[in-house]
Motif scaffolding. Structure first.
Motif, PDB file in Angstrom:
ATOM      1  N   GLY A 121       1.024  -1.219  -0.401  1.00 28.05           N
ATOM      2  CA  GLY A 121       0.072   0.149  -0.201  1.00 28.05           C
ATOM      3  C   GLY A 121       1.086   1.041   0.260  1.00 28.05           C
ATOM      4  N   ILE A 122       1.864   0.829   0.997  1.00 23.84           N
ATOM      5  CA  ILE A 122       2.563   2.805   0.691  1.00 23.84           C
ATOM      6  C   ILE A 122       3.303   2.229  -0.609  1.00 23.84           C
ATOM      7  CG2 ILE A 122       5.194   2.975   2.335  1.00 23.84           C
ATOM      8  CD1 ILE A 122       4.487   2.068   4.496  1.00 23.84           C
ATOM      9  N   VAL A 123       4.160   2.035  -0.676  1.00 23.77           N
ATOM     10  CA  VAL A 123       4.554   1.601  -2.766  1.00 23.77           C
ATOM     11  C   VAL A 123       3.626   1.875  -3.508  1.00 23.77           C
ATOM     12  CG1 VAL A 123       5.590  -0.004  -3.887  1.00 23.77           C
ATOM     13  CG2 VAL A 123       6.490   0.420  -1.645  1.00 23.77           C
ATOM     14  N   ALA A 124       2.467   1.664  -3.432  1.00 24.44           N
ATOM     15  CA  ALA A 124       1.372   2.267  -4.494  1.00 24.44           C
ATOM     16  C   ALA A 124       1.339   3.716  -4.459  1.00 24.44           C
ATOM     17  CB  ALA A 124       0.690   0.754  -4.856  1.00 24.44           C
ATOM     18  N   TRP A 125       0.860   3.571  -3.356  1.00 23.60           N
ATOM     19  CA  TRP A 125       0.768   5.346  -3.111  1.00 23.60           C
ATOM     20  C   TRP A 125       1.867   6.100  -3.272  1.00 23.60           C
ATOM     21  CZ3 TRP A 125      -4.186   6.950  -2.864  1.00 23.60           C
ATOM     22  CH2 TRP A 125      -4.990   6.310  -2.549  1.00 23.60           C
ATOM     23  N   ALA A 126       3.154   5.968  -3.074  1.00 21.51           N
ATOM     24  CA  ALA A 126       4.340   6.389  -3.666  1.00 21.51           C
ATOM     25  C   ALA A 126       4.332   6.760  -5.047  1.00 21.51           C
ATOM     26  CB  ALA A 126       5.785   5.907  -2.379  1.00 21.51           C
ATOM     27  N   VAL A 127       3.669   4.957  -5.620  1.00 22.47           N
ATOM     28  CA  VAL A 127       4.257   5.192  -6.980  1.00 22.47           C
ATOM     29  C   VAL A 127       3.112   6.468  -7.540  1.00 22.47           C
ATOM     30  CG1 VAL A 127       3.808   4.372  -9.430  1.00 22.47           C
ATOM     31  CG2 VAL A 127       5.315   3.311  -7.062  1.00 22.47           C
ATOM     32  N   LEU A 128       1.666   6.334  -7.357  1.00 22.83           N
ATOM     33  CA  LEU A 128       0.961   7.501  -7.916  1.00 22.83           C
ATOM     34  C   LEU A 128       0.945   9.083  -6.893  1.00 22.83           C
ATOM     35  CD1 LEU A 128      -2.582   6.152  -6.855  1.00 22.83           C
ATOM     36  CD2 LEU A 128      -1.971   6.481  -8.976  1.00 22.83           C
ATOM     37  N   ALA A 129       2.186   8.575  -5.764  1.00 22.42           N
ATOM     38  CA  ALA A 129       2.537  10.286  -5.801  1.00 22.42           C
ATOM     39  C   ALA A 129       3.321  10.938  -6.671  1.00 22.42           C
ATOM     40  CB  ALA A 129       3.031  10.747  -4.720  1.00 22.42           C
ATOM     41  N   ALA A 130       3.879  10.095  -7.172  1.00 22.28           N
ATOM     42  CA  ALA A 130       5.886  10.684  -7.877  1.00 22.28           C
ATOM     43  C   ALA A 130       5.187  10.635  -9.720  1.00 22.28           C
ATOM     44  CB  ALA A 130       6.696   9.126  -8.421  1.00 22.28           C
ATOM     45  N   ALA A 131       4.060   9.563 -10.069  1.00 28.00           N
ATOM     46  CA  ALA A 131       3.454  10.415 -11.370  1.00 28.00           C
ATOM     47  C   ALA A 131       2.958  11.205 -11.342  1.00 28.00           C
ATOM     48  CB  ALA A 131       2.384   8.918 -11.581  1.00 28.00           C
ATOM     49  N   VAL A 132       1.940  11.699 -10.133  1.00 32.52           N
ATOM     50  CA  VAL A 132       1.236  12.955  -9.939  1.00 32.52           C
ATOM     51  C   VAL A 132       2.234  14.347 -10.277  1.00 32.52           C
ATOM     52  CG1 VAL A 132       0.061  14.429  -8.516  1.00 32.52           C
ATOM     53  CG2 VAL A 132      -0.997  12.330  -9.044  1.00 32.52           C
ATOM     54  N   LEU A 133       3.405  14.381  -9.085  1.00 38.19           N
ATOM     55  CA  LEU A 133       4.714  15.054  -9.399  1.00 38.19           C
ATOM     56  C   LEU A 133       5.467  15.242 -10.605  1.00 38.19           C
ATOM     57  CD1 LEU A 133       5.951  14.380  -5.778  1.00 38.19           C
ATOM     58  CD2 LEU A 133       4.224  16.476  -6.268  1.00 38.19           C
ATOM     59  N   GLY A 134       5.710  14.352 -11.489  1.00 38.58           N
ATOM     60  CA  GLY A 134       5.660  14.732 -12.592  1.00 38.58           C
ATOM     61  C   GLY A 134       4.828  14.532 -13.707  1.00 38.58           C
ATOM     62  N   CYS A 135       3.388  15.090 -13.470  1.00 35.86           N
ATOM     63  CA  CYS A 135       2.727  14.894 -14.711  1.00 35.86           C
ATOM     64  C   CYS A 135       2.992  16.440 -14.671  1.00 35.86           C
ATOM     65  CB  CYS A 135       1.405  14.632 -14.391  1.00 35.86           C
ATOM     66  SG  CYS A 135       1.735  12.731 -15.530  1.00 35.86           S
ATOM     67  N   ALA A 136       2.584  16.815 -13.436  1.00 38.46           N
ATOM     68  CA  ALA A 136       2.909  18.341 -12.592  1.00 38.46           C
ATOM     69  C   ALA A 136       3.893  19.052 -13.322  1.00 38.46           C
ATOM     70  CB  ALA A 136       2.927  18.152 -11.440  1.00 38.46           C
ATOM     71  N   ALA A 137       4.798  18.899 -13.346  1.00 39.56           N
ATOM     72  CA  ALA A 137       5.858  19.262 -14.065  1.00 39.56           C
ATOM     73  C   ALA A 137       6.110  18.984 -15.502  1.00 39.56           C
ATOM     74  CB  ALA A 137       7.228  18.171 -13.029  1.00 39.56           C
ATOM     75  N   LEU A 138       5.838  18.341 -16.287  1.00 45.45           N
ATOM     76  CA  LEU A 138       5.176  18.564 -17.570  1.00 45.45           C
ATOM     77  C   LEU A 138       4.126  19.751 -17.877  1.00 45.45           C
ATOM     78  CD1 LEU A 138       5.382  14.460 -18.516  1.00 45.45           C
ATOM     79  CD2 LEU A 138       6.879  16.462 -18.621  1.00 45.45           C
ATOM     80  N   CYS A 139       3.686  19.762 -16.532  1.00 42.48           N
ATOM     81  CA  CYS A 139       2.724  21.142 -17.048  1.00 42.48           C
ATOM     82  C   CYS A 139       3.142  22.664 -16.842  1.00 42.48           C
ATOM     83  CB  CYS A 139       1.388  21.263 -16.352  1.00 42.48           C
ATOM     84  SG  CYS A 139       0.566  19.037 -16.365  1.00 42.48           S
ATOM     85  N   LEU A 140       4.493  22.815 -16.978  1.00 36.69           N
ATOM     86  CA  LEU A 140       4.951  23.540 -16.488  1.00 36.69           C
ATOM     87  C   LEU A 140       6.138  24.304 -17.913  1.00 36.69           C
ATOM     88  CD1 LEU A 140       7.063  23.699 -13.437  1.00 36.69           C
ATOM     89  CD2 LEU A 140       4.925  24.708 -13.192  1.00 36.69           C
ATOM     90  N   GLY A 141       5.446  25.254 -18.143  1.00 34.87           N
ATOM     91  CA  GLY A 141       6.412  25.863 -19.307  1.00 34.87           C
ATOM     92  C   GLY A 141       5.707  24.999 -20.456  1.00 34.87           C
ATOM     93  N   ILE A 142       4.425  25.335 -20.784  1.00 36.14           N
ATOM     94  CA  ILE A 142       4.270  24.432 -21.838  1.00 36.14           C
ATOM     95  C   ILE A 142       3.394  25.991 -23.729  1.00 36.14           C
ATOM     96  CG2 ILE A 142       1.592  23.365 -22.575  1.00 36.14           C
ATOM     97  CD1 ILE A 142       3.127  21.776 -21.062  1.00 36.14           C
ATOM     98  N   ARG A 143       4.232  25.545 -23.884  1.00 41.24           N
ATOM     99  CA  ARG A 143       4.305  26.246 -25.283  1.00 41.24           C
ATOM    100  C   ARG A 143       3.567  25.353 -26.258  1.00 41.24           C
ATOM    101  NH1 ARG A 143       4.249  31.576 -24.293  1.00 41.24           N
ATOM    102  NH2 ARG A 143       5.671  31.798 -25.953  1.00 41.24           N
ATOM    103  N   THR A 144       3.650  25.972 -27.618  1.00 44.13           N
ATOM    104  CA  THR A 144       2.590  25.393 -28.448  1.00 44.13           C
ATOM    105  C   THR A 144       3.396  24.619 -29.189  1.00 44.13           C
ATOM    106  OG1 THR A 144       1.203  26.778 -29.174  1.00 44.13           O
ATOM    107  CG2 THR A 144       2.127  25.800 -30.986  1.00 44.13           C
ATOM    108  N   ALA A 145       4.910  24.495 -29.110  1.00 40.62           N
ATOM    109  CA  ALA A 145       5.957  23.339 -29.871  1.00 40.62           C
ATOM    110  C   ALA A 145       6.778  22.249 -28.763  1.00 40.62           C
ATOM    111  CB  ALA A 145       7.837  24.190 -29.833  1.00 40.62           C
TER     112      ALA A 145
END
Length: 351
Positions: free
Chosen positions: A21-45
Motif C-alpha cells: 500500500g505504501i509503495v502504491a501510494w508513493a508511485v502514484l504521488a511520484a507520477a502526479v508530481l512528474g505530470c505536474a512538472a510536465l505542465c510547467l512552461g507549456i508552449r505550442t512547440a
C-alpha cells in the motif's frame, strides 16, 4: 509437522499488504508530481509531446499501483483475514490416505481453495486446502497425518516419514486475477488519455489579452508550425499563438469572428468583410497593402512563392491573390498592445 497457518504467517501477510500500500501510494504521488512538472512552461512547440508524456507517466504510475494493490495488498489482506479466522476454530486430527485433490474454487472476496478427500478408518473425510499452498500438497495415494480447522487443512506430515513433507507438482493458477488487472490497466489508460487531453486543452489556452489567434481559409495550413515560429519571437505579453484553418471552427463561427489575423483571398474576404478591421496606423511601412480590402498582400495571383510559403500552401489556388487581414475584434492592434501588428510584420518577412 508442516503447518500452513500460523500467527507469524498472518503477521507477514499484513506487513506485506502494508508495504504494498505504501509503495502504491508513493508511485502514484511520484507520477502526479512528474505530470505536474510536465505542465510547467507549456508552449505550442512542446504541448503535444508533453501531453503524450503525461498520459504515459500517469498511466504507468496508476498501472503499477493497480498491480501492487490487486496482486499483493488485496490478496494478502484476504489471506490474513481468512487464516486468522481459521486459527480461532478448534482443531481436528486426521490420519488416512489422500484419495483425491479437486479443482480450484474461488470464494468471492476471499481465498481460493481445492477440495481434498482423505480416506480414514471411519470413512471418507472432505477437507479443503488453501490454494496458496498448492505446491506443498501431499500426493494422491499417500498416507498422512493432518490437522484441520473449520474444514481447512492447516498442517500435515507423511504418516511413514515425519521429517519432510511431500510436495505436489501442481501450480496455482492466477489467470482471473491477471485478466482483472489487465482490464483495470486498460481502463486506466483510457481515463488518463481523456483526462490529460482535457487538461492540456486548458493549458494551451488563455484569455484573449494573452493569446494571438490566426485563422487561414486554406487547406493543409501548417498552423501549429506557424504558431511555434511566432512564439519564438518577442510578442510582448502574448503567452500563446493559435493558428488554425477555418475548418477548425466550422461549427462555431464565433471563434473565427474574434480572431486577431485572417489569411484569405479577395473573394473570401468579401464574404467575411464585416470581421475585417482597417489597417492599423501603427503598421509602418505598409507592405503591399490593398486599401479597398484593408489587407496586406501575401502573394500576388500567378506569381511565385509568397510570404511564409513554408507555412501557407498557396498552390491550391494559384490564380488568387492572398491577403493578411486584421480582425475587427482583436485586442492586439492597439487597444491592448500591438502584438497582432508585430506578428503580421513577422509573417510578411518569413520565407
Amino acid at each position: 509437522m508442516k503447518a500452513y497457518y500460523s500467527p507469524e504467517g498472518i503477521s507477514k501477510l499484513k506487513d506485506s499488504a502494508r508495504k504494498a500500500g505504501i509503495v502504491a501510494w508513493a508511485v502514484l504521488a511520484a507520477a502526479v508530481l512528474g505530470c505536474a512538472a510536465l505542465c510547467l512552461g507549456i508552449r505550442t512547440a512542446n504541448a503535444e509531446s508533453r501531453k503524450l508524456l503525461a498520459i504515459m507517466l500517469s498511466a504507468l504510475g496508476e498501472c503499477a499501483a493497480i498491480v501492487l494493490w490487486e496482486a499483493v495488498r488485496r490478496p494478502s489482506l484476504r489471506e490474513a483475514a481468512h487464516e486468522a479466522g481459521v486459527l480461532k476454530q478448534p482443531e481436528k486430527i486426521h490420519q488416512g490416505r489422500v484419495l483425491s485433490i479437486g479443482e480450484k474454487h474461488s470464494i468471492p472476496r476471499s481465498i481460493a481453495f481445492l477440495p481434498v478427500t482423505v480416506q480414514e478408518e471411519g470413512g471418507e473425510t472432505a477437507l479443503k486446502v488453501n490454494a496458496r499452498f498448492l505446491g506443498e500438497l501431499p500426493e494422491i495415494g499417500k498416507d498422512i497425518r493432518a490437522v484441520s480447522r473449520r474444514g481447512y487443512l492447516t498442517a500435515w506430515e507423511p504418516a511413514e516419514d515425519a521429517d519432510e513433507p511431500r510436495r505436489n507438482t501442481r501450480e496455482a493458477s492466477s489467470g482471473k486475477r491477471v485478466f482483472r488487472i489487465i482490464d483495470h490497466c486498460l481502463l486506466c489508460l483510457l481515463a488518463c488519455a481523456f483526462l490529460w487531453n482535457w487538461i492540456f486543452t486548458f493549458l494551451t489556452d488563455t484569455d484573449p489579452a494573452h493569446k494571438l489567434v490566426i485563422y487561414a481559409n486554406m487547406r493543409d495550413f501548417q498552423g501549429e508550425k506557424l504558431a511555434t515560429a511566432l512564439e519564438e519571437e518577442d510578442l510582448g505579453n502574448i503567452r500563446f499563438v493559435q493558428a488554425h484553418p477555418f475548418s477548425y471552427a466550422l461549427m462555431d463561427s464565433e471563434a473565427i469572428r474574434f480572431a486577431d489575423l485572417y489569411i484569405m483571398t479577395e473573394s473570401q474576404a468579401e464574404e467575411y468583410r464585416e470581421w475585417i478591421a482597417p489597417l492599423p496606423e501603427s503598421i509602418s511601412p505598409v507592405p503591399a497593402a490593398d486599401a479597398a480590402l484593408n489587407g496586406l498582400v501575401l502573394r500576388e495571383a500567378g506569381t511565385g512563392t509568397g510570404a511564409a510559403s513554408g507555412y501557407l500552401p498557396y498552390e491550391a489556388q494559384q490564380d488568387e491573390t492572398w491577403y493578411l487581414f486584421f480582425g475587427r475584434e482583436s485586442l492586439h492592434t492597439g487597444e491592448e498592445d500591438d502584438a497582432a501588428v508585430w506578428a503580421a510584420e513577422m509573417i510578411l518577412g518569413m520565407p
